[in-house]
Design an enzyme around this catalytic site. Structure first.
Site, PDB file in Angstrom:
ATOM      1  N   GLU A 241       0.177  -6.701   3.566  1.00 43.14           N
ATOM      2  CA  GLU A 241      -0.299  -7.494   4.487  1.00 43.14           C
ATOM      3  C   GLU A 241      -1.583  -7.992   4.659  1.00 43.14           C
ATOM      4  O   GLU A 241      -2.410  -8.252   5.444  1.00 43.14           O
ATOM      5  CB  GLU A 241      -0.113  -6.700   5.906  1.00 43.14           C
ATOM      6  CG  GLU A 241      -0.077  -7.270   7.242  1.00 43.14           C
ATOM      7  CD  GLU A 241       1.461  -8.197   7.238  1.00 43.14           C
ATOM      8  OE1 GLU A 241       1.543  -9.268   7.602  1.00 43.14           O
ATOM      9  OE2 GLU A 241       2.447  -7.518   6.624  1.00 43.14           O
TER      10      GLU A 241
ATOM     11  N   ARG B  40     -10.115  28.514   6.069  1.00 44.44           N
ATOM     12  CA  ARG B  40     -10.480  29.140   4.787  1.00 44.44           C
ATOM     13  C   ARG B  40     -11.951  29.878   4.507  1.00 44.44           C
ATOM     14  O   ARG B  40     -12.824  29.092   5.101  1.00 44.44           O
ATOM     15  CB  ARG B  40     -10.352  27.725   3.838  1.00 44.44           C
ATOM     16  CG  ARG B  40     -10.622  28.183   2.436  1.00 44.44           C
ATOM     17  CD  ARG B  40      -9.678  28.854   1.653  1.00 44.44           C
ATOM     18  NE  ARG B  40     -10.005  29.015   0.398  1.00 44.44           N
ATOM     19  CZ  ARG B  40      -9.353  29.736  -0.549  1.00 44.44           C
ATOM     20  NH1 ARG B  40      -8.554  30.625  -0.298  1.00 44.44           N
ATOM     21  NH2 ARG B  40      -9.600  29.703  -1.870  1.00 44.44           N
TER      22      ARG B  40
ATOM     23  N   LEU C 117       8.815 -12.533   1.639  1.00 44.09           N
ATOM     24  CA  LEU C 117       8.118 -13.569   1.057  1.00 44.09           C
ATOM     25  C   LEU C 117       7.679 -13.352  -0.359  1.00 44.09           C
ATOM     26  O   LEU C 117       7.772 -14.536  -1.113  1.00 44.09           O
ATOM     27  CB  LEU C 117       6.773 -13.444   1.880  1.00 44.09           C
ATOM     28  CG  LEU C 117       6.679 -13.232   3.572  1.00 44.09           C
ATOM     29  CD1 LEU C 117       5.384 -13.313   4.282  1.00 44.09           C
ATOM     30  CD2 LEU C 117       7.370 -14.837   3.938  1.00 44.09           C
TER      31      LEU C 117
ATOM     32  N   GLY D 284      -9.096  21.505  -1.819  1.00 41.73           N
ATOM     33  CA  GLY D 284      -9.347  21.927  -3.169  1.00 41.73           C
ATOM     34  C   GLY D 284      -7.910  21.864  -4.037  1.00 41.73           C
ATOM     35  O   GLY D 284      -7.337  20.904  -3.796  1.00 41.73           O
ATOM     36  N   GLY D 285      -7.693  22.899  -4.976  1.00 38.98           N
ATOM     37  CA  GLY D 285      -6.448  22.771  -5.782  1.00 38.98           C
ATOM     38  C   GLY D 285      -5.109  22.768  -4.983  1.00 38.98           C
ATOM     39  O   GLY D 285      -3.925  22.013  -5.171  1.00 38.98           O
TER      40      GLY D 285
END
Length: 386
Positions: free
Chosen positions: A367, A272, A128, A343-344
């Protein structure tokens, strides 16, 4: 339960979901990182999905589909996307193309294309978007003109899923420039090996990398009369006929990403430890997890409500827009929260949260953008009060 059976009761749908969840865990999840890094098109996964009846979920059984409900479709899309959004994206593409062929195709067209598409052997594309026509399909420039009994197609399509690998494409083109959306657009089945069809390029995407995107260039492509899908001038209406289901599919895809983000963030928050306590013991983290759970659940309820309207033949346009809008934006919120909680580590390639963050971003764009969904919703509100 046979995967081809309509899951029209809760136990049947639960069995369908369990089957897809098991498939995703055993066959998709183990290769996600490889697919994300290599951008490989996983033919073996799609062939297996075809065997399981996960392609063409709402396509009638008489046409080779599963004959399921829209509610089945969105349930499958969430589970596949939880495994990997690229795989769900392919399921959604086959659903749209298969639905259009089933509804508008001749018996010859169905027999030629549907078996391969639904089995996962034939790669399809839905063309499209153009350089000057995205949300505004009225600006379409691709033209198809008559030349005797044939059609001659000329134009360019961009950002097309599967363009780099497709065997056949459904292409929307202008056949009457004076009418355009009002009966001047038509849909064509174009075999990609037809002379004059060129794959323009392959995009390097931010996310969903195993679902290839690229372009087509059509230069005086001669098509037989049998390439026309449906009646001449019915193309724009055909697009609209699958738009609502397509939006729910992407909403469910987004919600699968959202749930995956919630799970990876929850697992990290529990395992963690910092300052002598699991991260989940800190209110700032726990409240983020709560918000993530609410976003996923609210999106799921909106999607199920809209699917229920569609399955019972009720007007569902605004409900589909609400569901797609909320689910897609919630997926961005949830993946961002997941990265923050990790985090990191959430910023490192190979960590699921990082990939989910990239995979989610497109869901507010394709969409139907979030802006378009808000336009539909607001217009409906005004109309109801007008």
């Amino acid at each position: 339960m046979s995967p081809r059976q309509t899951a029209d009761t809760a136990p049947e749908r639960e069995a369908l979901v369990a089957m897809v969840r098991d498939f995703a865990a055993k066959e998709i999840t183990p290769i996600v990182e490889e697919l994300d890094s290599t951008e490989r098109f996983p033919e073996e996964i799609y062939a297996r999905m075809g065997e399981l009846g996960l392609m063409g979920i709402t396509v009638p059984e008489a046409d080779g589909g599963a004959g399921g409900l829209v509610a089945d479709y969105i349930a499958v899309m969430e589970e596949l996307s939880y495994g990997y959004a690229s795989v769900a994206d392919q399921c959604g593409l086959v659903e749209l193309v298969g639905s259009l062929l089933a509804r508008f195709g001749t018996r010859e067209q169905k027999d030629r294309y549907l078996p391969g598409i639904i089995s996962g052997r034939t790669r399809c594309a839905y063309a499209l978007t153009e350089p000057g026509a995205g949300s505004d399909l009225g600006s379409l420039a691709t033209r198809a003109r008559r030349d005797g009994a044939d059609w001659v197609l000329t134009g360019e399509k961009i950002y097309i899923h599967n363009a780099p690998v497709a065997d056949v494409a459904l292409v929307l083109a202008v056949t009457d420039p004076d009418k355009r959306k009002r009966g001047g657009m038509s849909m064509f089945l174009v075999d990609v090996d037809t002379p004059g069809v060129e794959r323009g390029y392959r995009e390097k995407k931010m996310g969903q990398k195993a679902s290839p995107v690229g372009g087509f260039v059509f230069t005086d492509v001669r098509l037989p009369p049998t390439a026309l899908l449906g009646e001449e001038g019915s193309g724009f209406g055909a697009v609209l006929s699958v738009l609502e289901k397509g939006r729910l599919g992407i909403g469910a895809l987004a919600n699968g990403i959202s749930r995956a983000a919630l799970d990876t963030a929850s697992e990290h928050a529990v395992s963690r430890h910092q300052f002598g306590s699991p991260l989940s013991g800190f209110q700032s983290v726990a409240f983020q997890l709560a918000d993530m759970a609410v976003d996923h659940r609210a999106a799921k309820l909106l999607l199920e409500h809209a699917a229920g309207l569609m399955d019972t033949g009720q007007a569902a346009g605004p409900a589909c827009s609400m569901a797609k809008l909320f689910a897609s934006e919630a997926s961005i919120r949830n993946t961002s929260r997941a990265v923050q909680i990790l985090g990191g580590g959430g910023y490192i390639r190979g960590v699921p949260a990082e990939r989910l963050y990239r995979d989610a971003r497109i869901t507010t764009i394709y969409e139907g953008t979030s802006e378009v969904q808000r336009l539909i919703i607001s217009r409906d509100l005004v109309r109801r009060r007008g």
